[in-house]
Design a protein around this motif. Structure first.
Motif, PDB file in Angstrom:
ATOM      1  N   THR A 105      -4.810  -6.905   8.361  1.00  0.00           N
ATOM      2  CA  THR A 105      -5.865  -7.664   7.699  1.00  0.00           C
ATOM      3  C   THR A 105      -5.359  -8.189   6.365  1.00  0.00           C
ATOM      4  OG1 THR A 105      -6.732  -5.652   6.673  1.00  0.00           O
ATOM      5  CG2 THR A 105      -7.665  -6.276   8.808  1.00  0.00           C
ATOM      6  N   ALA A 106      -6.187  -9.002   5.724  1.00  0.00           N
ATOM      7  CA  ALA A 106      -5.830  -9.517   4.401  1.00  0.00           C
ATOM      8  C   ALA A 106      -5.698  -8.362   3.412  1.00  0.00           C
ATOM      9  CB  ALA A 106      -6.895 -10.501   3.927  1.00  0.00           C
ATOM     10  N   LEU A 107      -4.900  -8.583   2.376  1.00  0.00           N
ATOM     11  CA  LEU A 107      -4.680  -7.564   1.348  1.00  0.00           C
ATOM     12  C   LEU A 107      -5.887  -7.459   0.418  1.00  0.00           C
ATOM     13  CD1 LEU A 107      -1.019  -8.513   0.346  1.00  0.00           C
ATOM     14  CD2 LEU A 107      -1.727  -6.642   1.856  1.00  0.00           C
ATOM     15  N   ALA A 108      -6.157  -6.246  -0.041  1.00  0.00           N
ATOM     16  CA  ALA A 108      -7.158  -6.037  -1.086  1.00  0.00           C
ATOM     17  C   ALA A 108      -6.571  -6.491  -2.422  1.00  0.00           C
ATOM     18  CB  ALA A 108      -7.540  -4.554  -1.148  1.00  0.00           C
ATOM     19  N   PRO A 109      -7.394  -6.731  -3.448  1.00  0.00           N
ATOM     20  CA  PRO A 109      -6.881  -7.220  -4.734  1.00  0.00           C
ATOM     21  C   PRO A 109      -5.765  -6.361  -5.307  1.00  0.00           C
ATOM     22  CG  PRO A 109      -9.265  -7.420  -4.681  1.00  0.00           C
ATOM     23  CD  PRO A 109      -8.884  -6.701  -3.428  1.00  0.00           C
ATOM     24  N   GLU A 117      -3.784  -4.437  -3.687  1.00  0.00           N
ATOM     25  CA  GLU A 117      -2.623  -4.511  -2.801  1.00  0.00           C
ATOM     26  C   GLU A 117      -1.831  -5.794  -3.033  1.00  0.00           C
ATOM     27  OE1 GLU A 117      -4.148  -2.002   1.114  1.00  0.00           O
ATOM     28  OE2 GLU A 117      -4.639  -4.130   0.935  1.00  0.00           O
ATOM     29  N   SER A 118      -2.524  -6.877  -3.366  1.00  0.00           N
ATOM     30  CA  SER A 118      -1.814  -8.133  -3.615  1.00  0.00           C
ATOM     31  C   SER A 118      -0.840  -7.991  -4.781  1.00  0.00           C
ATOM     32  CB  SER A 118      -2.811  -9.261  -3.903  1.00  0.00           C
ATOM     33  OG  SER A 118      -3.534  -9.604  -2.742  1.00  0.00           O
ATOM     34  N   GLY A 119      -1.258  -7.312  -5.843  1.00  0.00           N
ATOM     35  CA  GLY A 119      -0.361  -7.092  -6.971  1.00  0.00           C
ATOM     36  C   GLY A 119       0.842  -6.251  -6.584  1.00  0.00           C
ATOM     37  N   ALA A 120       0.606  -5.188  -5.810  1.00  0.00           N
ATOM     38  CA  ALA A 120       1.713  -4.330  -5.378  1.00  0.00           C
ATOM     39  C   ALA A 120       2.629  -5.078  -4.411  1.00  0.00           C
ATOM     40  CB  ALA A 120       1.157  -3.073  -4.721  1.00  0.00           C
ATOM     41  N   TYR A 121       2.034  -5.937  -3.598  1.00  0.00           N
ATOM     42  CA  TYR A 121       2.813  -6.742  -2.648  1.00  0.00           C
ATOM     43  C   TYR A 121       3.757  -7.686  -3.388  1.00  0.00           C
ATOM     44  CZ  TYR A 121       3.618 -10.521   0.763  1.00  0.00           C
ATOM     45  OH  TYR A 121       4.194 -11.474   1.571  1.00  0.00           O
ATOM     46  N   LEU A 134      -0.439   2.246  10.545  1.00  0.00           N
ATOM     47  CA  LEU A 134      -0.277   1.474  11.775  1.00  0.00           C
ATOM     48  C   LEU A 134       1.196   1.359  12.140  1.00  0.00           C
ATOM     49  CD1 LEU A 134      -1.225  -0.371  14.063  1.00  0.00           C
ATOM     50  CD2 LEU A 134      -1.330  -2.259  12.407  1.00  0.00           C
ATOM     51  N   PHE A 135       2.030   1.086  11.162  1.00  0.00           N
ATOM     52  CA  PHE A 135       3.470   0.983  11.417  1.00  0.00           C
ATOM     53  C   PHE A 135       3.999   2.286  12.024  1.00  0.00           C
ATOM     54  CE2 PHE A 135       7.957   1.274  10.334  1.00  0.00           C
ATOM     55  CZ  PHE A 135       8.425  -0.001  10.610  1.00  0.00           C
ATOM     56  N   THR A 136       3.579   3.417  11.485  1.00  0.00           N
ATOM     57  CA  THR A 136       4.036   4.717  11.979  1.00  0.00           C
ATOM     58  C   THR A 136       3.604   4.936  13.422  1.00  0.00           C
ATOM     59  OG1 THR A 136       3.968   5.667   9.754  1.00  0.00           O
ATOM     60  CG2 THR A 136       3.939   7.205  11.598  1.00  0.00           C
ATOM     61  N   GLY A 141      -1.490   1.798   2.705  1.00  0.00           N
ATOM     62  CA  GLY A 141      -2.741   2.186   3.326  1.00  0.00           C
ATOM     63  C   GLY A 141      -2.701   2.136   4.836  1.00  0.00           C
ATOM     64  N   ASP A 142      -3.671   1.434   5.413  1.00  0.00           N
ATOM     65  CA  ASP A 142      -3.804   1.360   6.860  1.00  0.00           C
ATOM     66  C   ASP A 142      -2.587   0.718   7.518  1.00  0.00           C
ATOM     67  OD1 ASP A 142      -6.266   2.522   6.597  1.00  0.00           O
ATOM     68  OD2 ASP A 142      -7.393   0.649   6.767  1.00  0.00           O
TER      69      ASP A 142
END
Length: 268
Positions: free
Chosen positions: A189-193, A195-199, A31-33, A26-27
């Motif tokens: 920012t903190a990960l969304a729910p 995103e935490s699983g994918a992380y 941002l990295f790009t 996502g964001d």
């Protein structure tokens, strides 16, 4: 300790800035790009902020790794508690000058020479300042601005990447001349729910395991307890893998994850 048991080549949740473990979604991916484009195209300064544990240092190291080491000289500055003269001297030192001049005019003159020498050799120069919120002397921000004035008609001789906790951003903004030189900025920012699983899956995959270890319900408990902060997720997952190994679990479900969280919080 537990790697072979879980089918891993290495520990997946170590809190070290290993660029292989950078999770972009996502964001954060956008941002990295943007930051990478700014650094690679030599556009002045970029700024990355975020709360403690959100992965700023990891992203900064991953950005550096993406740059061509044969055409980029990097000065990495951490624990930035200098005065302006000490800051300039440290930049020179990190660029390979172990005995930099002592007086400020001599330091700045030599720094300009080094930057131009790099340019003539086809190399860009990047100064990465980590933990930028620790800069206590406002004059250091003015020194950063002055360094960004080292430029030719069509190119900066120096690129800056400022990394720090959220209060770095307003301090930079309070200096309009410096703020105007920041070509790209953003916050982690903190990960969304989801995103935490994918992380968690991403880190396990990098370490060599494609099958999940944690059930979806266990992942939700991890996310809620860690509030989506990657460093805290790492800590929980790491200790869960250790205890799961010691108890010879086949996987970690919600019941066991709840026990690990209670133990980690001192509830047992």
């Amino acid at each position: 300790m537990y790697e072979a048991y879980w089918g891993l080549k290495e520990k997946p949740f170590a809190n070290t800035p290993d660029p292989r473990y950078l999770y972009q979604a996502g964001d954060a991916g956008e941002l990295f790009t943007r930051l990478l484009y700014t650094l690679d195209s030599n556009r002045g300064a970029a700024m990355l902020t975020g709360e403690s544990g959100c992965g700023k240092t990891l992203m900064a190291r991953a950005l550096v790794q993406q740059l061509n080491p044969e055409s980029m000289e990097v000065a990495l500055l951490t624990n930035p508690t200098w005065d302006p003269e000490g800051f300039a001297r440290e930049v020179l030192y990190q660029l390979g000058h172990e005995s930099p001049p002592q007086t400020r005019p001599e330091i700045m003159h030599r720094l300009h020479e080094v930057l131009y020498e790099n340019f003539e050799a086809g190399k860009k120069t990047l100064v990465l300042i980590d933990e930028g919120q620790l800069i206590a002397d406002p004059a250091v921000f003015e020194e950063i601005r002055l360094m960004l004035n080292f430029q030719l008609n069509d190119a900066f001789l120096l690129t800056m990447l400022l990394v720090g906790q959220p209060d770095l951003a307003p301090r930079v903004k309070s200096s309009a001349p410096l703020d105007q030189r920041v070509a790209a900025r953003g916050a982690l920012t903190a990960l969304a729910p989801e995103e935490s699983g994918a992380y968690i899956a991403h880190r396990l995959g990098v370490a060599g395991r494609d099958e999940p270890v944690f059930s979806p319900e266990a992942v939700r408990l991890i996310h809620d307890h860690a509030e989506g902060i990657p460093r805290r997720i790492n800590n929980l997952c790491d200790i869960a893998l250790v205890i799961g190994f010691s108890r010879k679990l086949a996987a970690i479900d919600a019941d066991w994850m709840k026990r690990f969280i209670e133990a980690e919080a001192g509830g047992l």
